[in-house]
Design an enzyme around this catalytic site. Structure first.
Site, mmCIF file in Angstrom:
data_model
loop_
_atom_site.group_PDB
_atom_site.id
_atom_site.type_symbol
_atom_site.label_atom_id
_atom_site.label_comp_id
_atom_site.label_asym_id
_atom_site.label_seq_id
_atom_site.Cartn_x
_atom_site.Cartn_y
_atom_site.Cartn_z
ATOM 1 N N CYS A 65 18.047 -21.960 27.520
ATOM 2 C CA CYS A 65 16.720 -21.456 27.128
ATOM 3 C C CYS A 65 16.676 -21.266 25.618
ATOM 4 O O CYS A 65 17.691 -20.961 24.985
ATOM 5 C CB CYS A 65 16.419 -20.111 27.789
ATOM 6 N N ASP A 66 15.467 -21.436 25.067
ATOM 7 C CA ASP A 66 15.265 -21.086 23.666
ATOM 8 C C ASP A 66 13.800 -20.741 23.462
ATOM 9 O O ASP A 66 12.920 -21.366 24.053
ATOM 10 C CB ASP A 66 15.653 -22.225 22.738
ATOM 11 N N SER A 67 13.550 -19.740 22.622
ATOM 12 C CA SER A 67 12.184 -19.265 22.392
ATOM 13 C C SER A 67 11.761 -19.473 20.945
ATOM 14 O O SER A 67 12.568 -19.302 20.018
ATOM 15 C CB SER A 67 12.067 -17.781 22.745
#
Length: 395
Positions: A65-67
């Site tokens: 995941c990455d935001s």
């Protein structure tokens, strides 16, 4: 497995009943570019998942995941410095942005890679300069995407969201549920405690090679031998393929081995001919006070309750006999690979064993350690496994 160092993502999954393994990917986010903030978040998630998959020896389902926060088409990641964080927060106050979280799920068993993006609109309060300075001074906004959190100290500065709250924290649970379903993993199945691994013949045949081979067995046996009383009868519970027991025999010890797996004992009987038996460690086929030493290597971390094993060990030990076991096995492997320890402590946790063993007249009186050759799940150093000795009271 969670390919992310984010404490917020880990806690979100834990709060939802999921306890993932954590492996930090090591991807350099600063040198990755994309056509849009959403594409950037998704690309980074894919790179993280793939980096972790490349380190694995066994099958796993890996989530990366990455935001990224988008305001006016510009992507904002982690600011890194107080000056950048302060400038960003002042430009964001009273405005709205879109928090994009890329998700990449890689299932090695089915060889499927799923890539998705979840986006949530976030409305920010009109912070005063003093509030901005105080928030930056906490250090929190320096290490999070967009320079804010909704689940931490920055929560009061978010006036509302449109979309999935958990996505703003760092992982969209509804989206993850749908992605897991596509690789035939039902979300409720993640709530269940893992069942003990079934060592069938295929796993037994590759066990030694996949667990560090004879080099690790020799290291473990040497550590055990240093703690054993000289001479006497040694019982190894959970003997597996007998690799450690055979090393102990070579060092001059009389060793018997028991295990629950017929497949593992099929291999152990060639190393300990006439000295192995199919038996449960909680119901040993041995009369009271017959053993000078009981050994358990890489066993207690696999069970749901180690206390019945401790009780049985105390029963078969002679007065002044010793029980030698590995402890903190899972934590040792995690630390060597740069991962965080699990929230739920294993049944081989040191404080747990000391307290429970005392109830059965077993007192901790010695310790050593050995290297787990080729057992790191990353490029890090070999884990160091603690080994402890309990002594049976003479009463």
């Amino acid at each position: 497995m969670l390919a992310s160092a984010s404490p917020a993502r880990l806690q979100t999954l834990r709060d939802a009943g999921v306890e993932p393994e954590v492996i930090v990917s090591g991807v350099d986010e600063d040198h990755v570019t994309a056509d849009s903030p959403g594409d950037l978040a998704r690309t980074l998630a894919v790179l993280k998942a793939r980096a972790v998959v490349a380190t694995l020896d066994d099958h796993a389902t890996v989530l990366g995941c990455d935001s990224v926060l988008e305001i006016d088409g510009v992507a904002y990641g982690k600011p890194g410095t107080p000056e950048i964080a302060r400038e960003r927060l002042r430009s964001m106050r009273g405005r709205s942005g879109i928090l994009h979280t890329g998700h990449c799920l890689f299932d090695t068993a089915s060889k499927r890679e799923l890539r998705e993006l979840a986006s949530t609109t976030v409305h920010f309060a009109d912070l005063t300069d003093d509030e901005v300075d105080a928030y930056v001074a906490t250090g929190e906004p320096l290490v999070v995407a967009g320079s804010f959190t909704v689940d931490g100290l920055g929560g009061p500065f978010v006036t509302g969201i449109e979309g999935d709250y958990h996505n703003v924290v760092g992982v969209s649970l509804p989206l993850l549920r749908r992605m897991l379903a596509e690789v035939d993993i039902a979300w409720p199945s993640l709530w269940q405690s893992p069942k003990p691994f079934a060592y069938d013949e295929a796993e037994a045949a590759r066990y030694d090679e996949s667990r560090g081979g004879l080099e690790r067995a020799h290291a473990a046996a040497s550590a055990v031998h240093d703690l054993l009383p000289k001479g006497g009868r040694v019982l190894e519970v959970g003997t597996g393929t007998g690799s450690v027991a055979a090393e102990l025999v070579a060092q001059g010890n009389l060793v018997h081995g028991v295990d629950l797996s017929p497949a593992m004992l099929h291999h152990a009987r060639f190393r300990l001919p006439g000295h192995v038996a199919l038996a449960d460690a909680t119901r040993l086929p041995i009369a009271d006070r017959r053993c000078d030493a009981v050994v358990a290597v890489w066993l207690l971390h696999l069970v749901d309750d180690s206390e019945p094993i401790l009780a049985e060990v105390a029963r078969v030990l002679r007065p002044d006999g010793v029980f030698i076991t590995t402890t903190e096995k899972s934590d040792a492997t995690r630390y060597a690979s740069g991962r965080v320890p699990p929230e739920r402590r294993s049944q081989d946790a040191l404080t747990h064993l000391v307290a429970r063993a005392a109830q059965y007249g077993l007192t901790l009186d010695a310790a050593t350690s050995f290297a787990g050759h080729n057992q790191s799940r990353s490029s890090g150093p070999d884990p160091i496994y603690p080994m402890i000795r309990f002594r049976r009271s003479t009463h």
